[in-house]
Design a protein around this motif. Sequence first.
Motif, PDB file in Angstrom:
ATOM      1  N   THR B  70      -8.288  33.560  17.869  1.00 27.84           N
ATOM      2  CA  THR B  70      -9.803  33.295  17.386  1.00 27.84           C
ATOM      3  C   THR B  70     -10.429  32.827  18.623  1.00 27.84           C
ATOM      4  OG1 THR B  70      -9.166  31.146  16.596  1.00 27.84           O
ATOM      5  CG2 THR B  70      -9.571  32.873  15.081  1.00 27.84           C
ATOM      6  N   PRO B  71     -11.695  32.835  18.684  1.00 24.68           N
ATOM      7  CA  PRO B  71     -12.540  32.362  19.959  1.00 24.68           C
ATOM      8  C   PRO B  71     -12.256  30.885  19.872  1.00 24.68           C
ATOM      9  CG  PRO B  71     -13.880  33.633  18.647  1.00 24.68           C
ATOM     10  CD  PRO B  71     -12.637  33.635  17.923  1.00 24.68           C
ATOM     11  N   ASN B  72     -12.406  30.350  21.182  1.00 23.41           N
ATOM     12  CA  ASN B  72     -12.280  28.739  21.117  1.00 23.41           C
ATOM     13  C   ASN B  72     -10.901  28.247  20.534  1.00 23.41           C
ATOM     14  OD1 ASN B  72     -14.630  28.788  22.692  1.00 23.41           O
ATOM     15  ND2 ASN B  72     -15.752  28.756  20.575  1.00 23.41           N
ATOM     16  N   THR B  74      -7.520  26.419  19.670  1.00 23.43           N
ATOM     17  CA  THR B  74      -7.095  24.930  20.092  1.00 23.43           C
ATOM     18  C   THR B  74      -5.537  24.830  19.803  1.00 23.43           C
ATOM     19  OG1 THR B  74      -7.977  24.549  17.924  1.00 23.43           O
ATOM     20  CG2 THR B  74      -9.370  23.874  19.822  1.00 23.43           C
ATOM     21  N   THR B 467      -8.761  30.945  26.596  1.00 25.74           N
ATOM     22  CA  THR B 467      -9.587  30.963  25.448  1.00 25.74           C
ATOM     23  C   THR B 467     -10.788  31.964  25.787  1.00 25.74           C
ATOM     24  OG1 THR B 467     -10.479  29.953  23.561  1.00 25.74           O
ATOM     25  CG2 THR B 467     -10.689  28.895  25.686  1.00 25.74           C
ATOM     26  N   TYR B 468     -11.742  32.040  24.888  1.00 28.95           N
ATOM     27  CA  TYR B 468     -12.822  32.784  25.077  1.00 28.95           C
ATOM     28  C   TYR B 468     -13.779  32.520  24.264  1.00 28.95           C
ATOM     29  CZ  TYR B 468     -10.613  35.501  21.526  1.00 28.95           C
ATOM     30  OH  TYR B 468     -10.017  35.975  20.271  1.00 28.95           O
ATOM     31  N   SER B 469     -15.052  32.754  24.471  1.00 33.23           N
ATOM     32  CA  SER B 469     -16.132  32.382  23.560  1.00 33.23           C
ATOM     33  C   SER B 469     -16.427  33.527  22.658  1.00 33.23           C
ATOM     34  CB  SER B 469     -17.696  32.120  24.458  1.00 33.23           C
ATOM     35  OG  SER B 469     -17.076  31.120  25.497  1.00 33.23           O
ATOM     36  N   PRO B 470     -16.944  33.186  21.385  1.00 33.26           N
ATOM     37  CA  PRO B 470     -17.625  34.301  20.486  1.00 33.26           C
ATOM     38  C   PRO B 470     -18.393  35.017  21.345  1.00 33.26           C
ATOM     39  CG  PRO B 470     -17.971  32.268  19.638  1.00 33.26           C
ATOM     40  CD  PRO B 470     -17.548  31.935  20.671  1.00 33.26           C
ATOM     41  N   GLY B 471     -18.686  36.272  20.670  1.00 31.98           N
ATOM     42  CA  GLY B 471     -19.682  37.070  20.967  1.00 31.98           C
ATOM     43  C   GLY B 471     -19.874  38.054  22.354  1.00 31.98           C
ATOM     44  N   PHE B 472     -18.447  37.906  22.757  1.00 31.14           N
ATOM     45  CA  PHE B 472     -18.250  39.001  23.750  1.00 31.14           C
ATOM     46  C   PHE B 472     -17.596  40.499  23.206  1.00 31.14           C
ATOM     47  CE2 PHE B 472     -18.407  35.390  26.505  1.00 31.14           C
ATOM     48  CZ  PHE B 472     -19.238  35.583  27.636  1.00 31.14           C
ATOM     49  N   ASP B 475     -13.438  39.212  19.789  1.00 25.93           N
ATOM     50  CA  ASP B 475     -12.765  38.612  18.359  1.00 25.93           C
ATOM     51  C   ASP B 475     -11.998  39.490  17.686  1.00 25.93           C
ATOM     52  OD1 ASP B 475     -14.881  37.333  19.453  1.00 25.93           O
ATOM     53  OD2 ASP B 475     -15.842  36.535  17.731  1.00 25.93           O
TER      54      ASP B 475
END
Lengths: 199, 665, 103
Positions: B70-72, B74, B467-472, B475
């Motif tokens: 999932t994005p971000n 942890t 990790t990566y941010s959502p919206g690219f 996902d």
Amino acid sequence: MSSEAHAVHDTTTGISNNKLLMWAFLGSECLLFGGLISAYLVNRSRFHTGPAPGDIFDIPFTSVSSFVLLMSSLTMVLALSAIQRGDVRNNRIWLLATALLGSLFIGGQVYEFTTFLREGLGYTTSPFSSAFFTLTGFHGVHVSVGIVMLMSLVISSYRGTLTKKNSETVEIVGLYWHFVDVVWIFIFTVIYLVPSPTS
Amino acid sequence: MSESVAELNPNGAATQPLGAYSRPKGGGGWRDWVTTVDHKKIGILYGATALFFFVVGGFEALLIRLQLATPNGTVVGADLYNQIYTMHGITMVFMVIMPLAAAFANYLLPLQIGARDVAFPRFNALSFWIFLAGGLFLNFSWLVGDAPDGGWFAYSPNTGVTFSPGHGMDFYAIGLQIVGIASLISAMNLIITVLNMRAPGMTLFKMPVFTWMILVVQFLLLFAVPVITVALFLLVFDRNFGSHFFNPEMGADPLLWQHLFWIFGHPEVYILILPSFGIVSEVIPTFSRKPIFGYEFMVFSGIAIGFMGWGVWAHHMFVSGIGPISVGAFTLSTMFIAVPTGVKILNWMATMWGGKLRFNSAMLFATGVVSMFTVGGLSGVTHALSPVDTQQTDTYYIVAHFHYVIFGGALLGFFAGFYFWWPKVFGHKLGETLGKWNFWTMLVGFNLAFGPMHILGLNGMSRRIDTYSPGFGFDFWNLFATIGVFVVTLGVMFFVINVILSARRARGLPPEPPDPWDARSLEWFSPNPTPVHNFDEVIEVSSLDEFWHRKWTTDEDGRVVRKATAAEVCQAGDAEGVHLPSPSYWPVVLAAGLPLIGLGLLYNLWICVPGTLLVLVSTYAWVFEPPDDPDGPFGHGHDEGDDGSHDEDVPGDGSPAGQEAGSVE
Amino acid sequence: MSTEAAATNTDHEHPTDAKYVQIAILLAVITAAEVSTYFVDIGPVLIPALMVMMVVKFFYVAAWFMHLRFDSVLFTRFFVTGLILATAVYCIVLTVFEFWTGG
């Protein structure tokens, strides 16, 4: 049964496994020294603020120690020739002479290194100095290992276990020794004699 | 420690009468395994160790995918993530695929050329123990919380002390150095075994394709390992002794590392894949009931791959700024290397064409290699084109590519080998039902996991990001890939269950009768599992696929008709008094010294002292060891069928070869 | 040493000790010529001359002292493969680093 026939009596190619092992190893070593020499060549003009190779090399001195190593190849091959005749005594003398000449070369290298150190060329002075000491150091370690092998042969000879029957062992150690010599032939020309950058 | 060292004083050895170092007597249990010089046991040790590390590396893969699901994410922090993906790469390349190849090579190569053992049995044991020592040394870094974190190709100057201040990259450099020694020894050993230990009549062009591919791989190792040795030495010196090989501040060019690494690294790619090609080339003809199509082309394409593999390394460096001429030249050479690989794919399909196909688990895995490697090969050709590669470098597209090649090509091939040769090694087959579950879950899971990475990469997702941010748009496919990895895990569990259940089912039953697959090559002459002396009598070889030709012939109409049953052709495996090399303590003792030297370089030079002593003492003890133990289980009987496979070791690498001769007396 | 008597007992194909000494003298002479280039300026032929002399020395040690002339061709193949591979690969590396043009 001659020593040759004893060693090779049952391999497919008729060649001794041990000798083939040494040649395979030497083929592999070509790539090792090639890498070290390349690492030196790309760095030889990067002497930063330290001494440049062209300023610091002492060609006459290195010529003498190169000559010493070259002549150790002659004594090595004479040692082999002696043991192949079954001449244990001369074999021992020539082995000792080879080890002595090798030690003389190492002594020369130690002298060269300490002189360079005094003149301000340490291992960490510049990429050039690191590469130079690494390359010649690797070669020096190879020579030292060769000396250990030669002295082991000498001890074996004094114990009476090195005879014509196992002359192949002398031959294999000799191959290693000559290889170390040809590597130095290359290093002496390419690193020392070909004019180096000066500061 | 000091007591045992005193006991093994080399000077003592020199003065004592020979034979003071009697060979180990075996005695059963773990001692047999620790002191063994039997190529079959060493093969099994390699395989078991590799599978253990496969579980370790697989666990690391699961953590990577959980973090990226999932994005971000942890699950792990950035720092730990770097260590996990680096160790995943190192483990899978150096401690799973390479030793699996060594496992198959050790077990099968002497059998396939009709030998009783390798040329240097003690060196063979030594290379296994050194490999194990190196693997444990590398993974020891987890225990001190300082695993390598610079990626498996460890680009400078990121790996210098400035950017990697911990001990991680030291573990990398020294660990790989140790593993490299193992590879080099094993390479020399197997090359000489192939050249010098063949059964009478077994010319080079009557050898099975597997043996040929292993031979090519050993030559690649012989010449490629010293290059990485140089690179690793320079890295160790830079990090520990303050040299400046990769230090741009002093005017050095870190590109040197990339060249040295990839001059090794590209042959390494073929070191990983060619053994699997060899296995597939044995499995497909057997289950197609046809000889391999174009045997000479298979062999020569393998050799061609080996040679050309030396001229393509800079395609890993297209974006490193090596200049347009270099990029152009390496683009061309890289595209050419697809040709011999294509020849192999074509020949496998031509072998199957018109054959009497039996799709059991081994064959399924083999066809899996052919199809999946083709996918990986095609994506490989796309980034041979340097303009395209500029877009793809360091994205997930590359990750997809090399997993298709290494997982889809190499690993599936080893699984084909497991199913094919399991009866040869353990005397019973692996279950077919679970085998098929194993295959399909692995194949489907693998495609679910790595197929989407092509898309992710082309959409611009970089490799190695933690990790990566959502919206690219990353996902969905990331979650998809994570699910795929869990399906693969399920497949591996099917394999493990299969191994356990098959062994339990076989308990108390007689071993599998000889020749369970109607196979073609020499190893099937001996009963299952292979007896300790391999062959009762030396086999006279007159053709390729000798075993097959002893069973089958063609009648006047060109039909294949049986002339003998397998039971008639196979040997009974009950010969006595066969001369075999005796076991030895020294390989394992010598190997134990190397990680100690490594730890000494990292923490305290005093630790080097016992390590160096172990190496020196065991080297001399090795040399003084009597070549054979006359009281051993297979002592000097009549040297029946002596094929030269007895012990002829002379330590070549830096050890005092002279003493061996003395000990023969 | 009794070099002339050597031939009686050794392997028939191996050269005599006298031959080895001759080779060594030749090597010494070439080395002297090499070193003399340090003292005498021979202009643009310097590097080609050094390379030729180096290769000749290399060849003589490998062929005579290492017995490649007389031994199995398999040994030569191992060694030459390593040599050619090393030369080719590392020359390409040096080219990429623009070493020849004084980079």
